[in-house]
Structure formats: structure tokens, C-alpha cells
Design a protein around this motif. Structure first.
Motif, mmCIF file in Angstrom:
data_model
loop_
_atom_site.group_PDB
_atom_site.id
_atom_site.type_symbol
_atom_site.label_atom_id
_atom_site.label_comp_id
_atom_site.label_asym_id
_atom_site.label_seq_id
_atom_site.Cartn_x
_atom_site.Cartn_y
_atom_site.Cartn_z
ATOM 1 N N ALA A 112 0.850 -1.192 0.000
ATOM 2 C CA ALA A 112 0.000 0.000 0.000
ATOM 3 C C ALA A 112 0.883 1.239 0.000
ATOM 4 O O ALA A 112 1.791 1.358 0.835
ATOM 5 C CB ALA A 112 -0.913 0.004 1.223
ATOM 6 N N VAL A 113 0.627 2.159 -0.917
ATOM 7 C CA VAL A 113 1.398 3.405 -1.001
ATOM 8 C C VAL A 113 0.831 4.409 -0.003
ATOM 9 O O VAL A 113 -0.365 4.707 -0.010
ATOM 10 C CB VAL A 113 1.353 3.981 -2.430
ATOM 11 C CG1 VAL A 113 2.147 5.281 -2.501
ATOM 12 C CG2 VAL A 113 1.910 2.964 -3.433
ATOM 13 N N ILE A 114 1.702 4.931 0.844
ATOM 14 C CA ILE A 114 1.305 5.907 1.862
ATOM 15 C C ILE A 114 1.592 7.331 1.396
ATOM 16 O O ILE A 114 0.812 8.242 1.623
ATOM 17 C CB ILE A 114 2.028 5.630 3.199
ATOM 18 C CG1 ILE A 114 1.804 4.179 3.632
ATOM 19 C CG2 ILE A 114 1.571 6.602 4.284
ATOM 20 C CD1 ILE A 114 0.359 3.783 3.796
ATOM 21 N N GLU A 115 2.729 7.514 0.741
ATOM 22 C CA GLU A 115 3.105 8.818 0.197
ATOM 23 C C GLU A 115 3.841 8.611 -1.119
ATOM 24 O O GLU A 115 4.599 7.640 -1.270
ATOM 25 C CB GLU A 115 4.009 9.597 1.162
ATOM 26 C CG GLU A 115 3.368 10.003 2.477
ATOM 27 C CD GLU A 115 2.319 11.089 2.342
ATOM 28 O OE1 GLU A 115 2.274 11.717 1.253
ATOM 29 O OE2 GLU A 115 1.555 11.302 3.288
ATOM 30 N N GLY A 116 3.623 9.522 -2.074
ATOM 31 C CA GLY A 116 4.395 9.507 -3.304
ATOM 32 C C GLY A 116 3.786 8.681 -4.420
ATOM 33 O O GLY A 116 2.611 8.284 -4.375
ATOM 34 N N GLU A 117 4.614 8.421 -5.435
ATOM 35 C CA GLU A 117 4.194 7.684 -6.627
ATOM 36 C C GLU A 117 5.201 6.578 -6.918
ATOM 37 O O GLU A 117 6.413 6.799 -6.858
ATOM 38 C CB GLU A 117 4.105 8.622 -7.829
ATOM 39 C CG GLU A 117 3.142 9.785 -7.643
ATOM 40 C CD GLU A 117 3.154 10.755 -8.817
ATOM 41 O OE1 GLU A 117 3.839 10.449 -9.825
ATOM 42 O OE2 GLU A 117 2.498 11.802 -8.720
ATOM 43 N N LEU A 118 4.691 5.411 -7.233
ATOM 44 C CA LEU A 118 5.554 4.266 -7.516
ATOM 45 C C LEU A 118 5.149 3.584 -8.810
ATOM 46 O O LEU A 118 3.954 3.458 -9.112
ATOM 47 C CB LEU A 118 5.480 3.235 -6.377
ATOM 48 C CG LEU A 118 5.980 3.641 -4.992
ATOM 49 C CD1 LEU A 118 5.711 2.514 -4.003
ATOM 50 C CD2 LEU A 118 7.464 3.987 -5.027
ATOM 51 N N TYR A 119 6.152 3.154 -9.560
ATOM 52 C CA TYR A 119 5.951 2.246 -10.691
ATOM 53 C C TYR A 119 6.337 0.860 -10.191
ATOM 54 O O TYR A 119 7.475 0.641 -9.762
ATOM 55 C CB TYR A 119 6.832 2.670 -11.865
ATOM 56 C CG TYR A 119 6.901 1.680 -13.006
ATOM 57 C CD1 TYR A 119 5.800 1.443 -13.816
ATOM 58 C CD2 TYR A 119 8.078 0.987 -13.271
ATOM 59 C CE1 TYR A 119 5.869 0.540 -14.871
ATOM 60 C CE2 TYR A 119 8.160 0.084 -14.318
ATOM 61 C CZ TYR A 119 7.049 -0.131 -15.114
ATOM 62 O OH TYR A 119 7.121 -1.031 -16.145
ATOM 63 N N VAL A 120 5.386 -0.073 -10.204
ATOM 64 C CA VAL A 120 5.619 -1.396 -9.632
ATOM 65 C C VAL A 120 5.291 -2.469 -10.652
ATOM 66 O O VAL A 120 4.554 -2.226 -11.625
ATOM 67 C CB VAL A 120 4.768 -1.619 -8.360
ATOM 68 C CG1 VAL A 120 4.977 -0.495 -7.354
ATOM 69 C CG2 VAL A 120 3.277 -1.756 -8.707
ATOM 70 N N GLY A 121 5.821 -3.654 -10.414
ATOM 71 C CA GLY A 121 5.489 -4.752 -11.315
ATOM 72 C C GLY A 121 6.041 -6.078 -10.850
ATOM 73 O O GLY A 121 6.873 -6.139 -9.937
ATOM 74 N N ALA A 163 9.001 8.730 -1.297
ATOM 75 C CA ALA A 163 7.799 7.897 -1.283
ATOM 76 C C ALA A 163 7.891 6.917 -0.122
ATOM 77 O O ALA A 163 8.984 6.529 0.307
ATOM 78 C CB ALA A 163 7.633 7.150 -2.604
ATOM 79 N N ILE A 164 6.715 6.525 0.389
ATOM 80 C CA ILE A 164 6.630 5.573 1.494
ATOM 81 C C ILE A 164 5.572 4.535 1.161
ATOM 82 O O ILE A 164 4.496 4.867 0.655
ATOM 83 C CB ILE A 164 6.244 6.266 2.820
ATOM 84 C CG1 ILE A 164 7.198 7.407 3.148
ATOM 85 C CG2 ILE A 164 6.204 5.256 3.966
ATOM 86 C CD1 ILE A 164 6.712 8.278 4.303
ATOM 87 N N ALA A 165 5.868 3.275 1.449
ATOM 88 C CA ALA A 165 4.874 2.205 1.298
ATOM 89 C C ALA A 165 4.982 1.263 2.487
ATOM 90 O O ALA A 165 6.061 1.109 3.081
ATOM 91 C CB ALA A 165 5.089 1.446 -0.005
ATOM 92 N N PHE A 166 3.860 0.654 2.827
ATOM 93 C CA PHE A 166 3.835 -0.418 3.803
ATOM 94 C C PHE A 166 3.353 -1.677 3.094
ATOM 95 O O PHE A 166 2.502 -1.610 2.196
ATOM 96 C CB PHE A 166 2.908 -0.088 4.977
ATOM 97 C CG PHE A 166 3.519 0.823 5.994
ATOM 98 C CD1 PHE A 166 4.072 0.307 7.156
ATOM 99 C CD2 PHE A 166 3.556 2.193 5.794
ATOM 100 C CE1 PHE A 166 4.648 1.147 8.108
ATOM 101 C CE2 PHE A 166 4.122 3.044 6.728
ATOM 102 C CZ PHE A 166 4.675 2.518 7.885
ATOM 103 N N ALA A 167 3.903 -2.817 3.493
ATOM 104 C CA ALA A 167 3.505 -4.070 2.859
ATOM 105 C C ALA A 167 3.287 -5.145 3.913
ATOM 106 O O ALA A 167 4.080 -5.283 4.850
ATOM 107 C CB ALA A 167 4.563 -4.529 1.850
#
Length: 225
Positions: free
Chosen positions: A118-127, A169-173
Motif C-alpha cells: 500500500a502506497v502511503i506517500e508519493g508515486e511508484l511504478y511497480v510490477g 515515497a513511502i509504502a507499507f507491505a
């Protein structure tokens, strides 16, 4: 005779199902990891109930950003059974991932867990990339994520996250294992000790051995803490 054979077949099927069946529910409230035990099991033995305390279920620090001043520009702060003994046998864990601008969580796998990010802040390109398909090749699934977006990486598949924004950017998983494990592809292939033979890697990647030697001589960042 036919009825007897059918009965035998049904009994055999019932017996095999009984043997393969398992109780998905925990057999006790918890099994706090006893890291000092000399017993070797698949996981950790249980600490004596009289020695269990609230701190065994506690971890502090996911509010603090990780240090992204490294070659890949990201940091993974883990909260698994190695940090929280009370997670032992519960089949879940958590990570915080910080990304500097252009920061990358490099292609890697979790051999024992599916990941929900889950993205908490910012923008991510994931795959992520599938395993080998019938007929050859591997399919790539990608998505551009923003704050509040969620993406799933299936267990064991190679996946990545890249910060495409101009800010941190920040994400939690969440991961479906108390000890999911991490295999960072480049580190494992080019940074193993001892090295994989450059003859093997040159043939596998269809490049000159000098390039393999150059890659093996680099410092490979481990961004997991």
C-alpha cells in the motif's frame, strides 16, 4: 465385483483425504519464538508460557524513515519474527519501504510469502514477472501507483518498485509469512560468496566474461534492515 471395487476405491479416496487433511486453525493461542533454544525445527520452538511478556508482541520504529542514502535509493524496515518473536507460527509480517526520488526496491522475490503493498506517500511504478510460460517467455504486469493505491505481488515471483515522483515515497507491505525471506536477484547472481563461475554467467546472460567479472567486482547493496 464391480460394487466391491467401487467401495475399495471410495475407501482409498477417503483415506487419502484424511491423510492429506490438516487443521488450518492454530493449535494454541500463540507460540512466541524461543531464539535461544538449541532445538532445530522449521521455524522457532515455543518459549515457555511463563516466560512470555508483552514485549514479545511489540516492535517500535515503523514511524521512522529508513536510510535511503545507498546505491539503490531505498530502505526496507522489516517487522517479522526476527524482530517480533510473537509472530512465530502466525503467518504474517510487515515492512515499511522508503524511497528517495528515483529510488528503487530492486527486483527480488519472497520465497515464502505473497505481498500486499500500500502506497502511503508519493508515486511508484511497480510490477512483477510470471514464472516461465508454456511456449516460452515470461509476462510482465506493471502499474503506476499513487497514495492510497494497493498492489499484490504473488508468492515467489520476481517484483520491484521504483519511485517515479520528485519527492520521497513511502509504502507499507503485509506478507503472508512470519519469515518471508528475500532474494535480491542481482545481489544473488553477481554478489554471491563464493562467486558463481563467470563461464556459467557469461553463457546464461549471453555476454562477455569481462562484463561478468566487472559486475561481480561491484558492491551490491542490501537495502533490507
Amino acid at each position: 465385483m464391480a460394487v466391491k471395487l467401487l467401495l475399495i476405491a471410495l475407501l482409498a479416496l477417503a483415506s487419502s483425504n484424511a491423510i492429506l487433511a490438516s487443521d488450518p486453525s492454530p493449535l494454541q493461542d500463540f507460540c512466541v519464538a524461543d531464539r535461544n533454544s538449541k532445538i532445530s525445527v522449521n521455524g522457532f520452538p515455543c518459549k515457555n508460557m511463563d516466560d512470555v511478556k508483552a514485549e514479545d508482541f511489540f516492535f517500535c520504529g515503523l514511524d521512522r524513515p529508513g536510510n535511503t542514502t545507498n546505491n539503490v535509493g531505498s530502505a526496507v524496515t522489516q517487522a517479522n519474527v526476527n524482530q517480533i518473536p510473537g509472530l512465530n507460527t502466525l503467518g504474517v509480517s510487515l515492512v515499511r519501504i522508503d524511497y528517495a526520488p528515483n529510488g528503487l526496491n530492486p527486483p527480488h522475490t519472497h520465497p515464502r510469502a505473497t505481498e500486499v503493498l500500500a502506497v502511503i506517500e508519493g508515486e511508484l511504478y511497480v510490477g512483477f514477472v510470471t514464472s516461465n510460460l508454456n511456449g516460452g517467455g515470461n509476462r510482465l504486469f506493471t502499474k503506476n501507483l499513487r497514495k492510497g493505491d494497493v498492489f499484490v505481488f504473488p508468492q515467489g515471483l520476481i517484483h520491484f518498485q521504483f519511485n517515479t515522483g520528485k519527492t520521497n515515497a513511502i509504502a507499507f507491505a503485509g506478507l503472508s509469512s512470519q519469515n518471508p525471506g528475500v532474494i535480491t536477484i542481482a545481489n544473488a547472481v553477481f554478489g554471491s560468496r563464493p562467486h558463481i563461475s563467470d563461464d556459467v554467467l557469461a553463457k546464461a546472460f549471453q555476454v562477455d566474461k569481462n562484463l561478468i567479472d566487472r559486475l561481480q567486482a561491484q558492491f551490491w547493496t542490501d537495502n533490507n534492515y
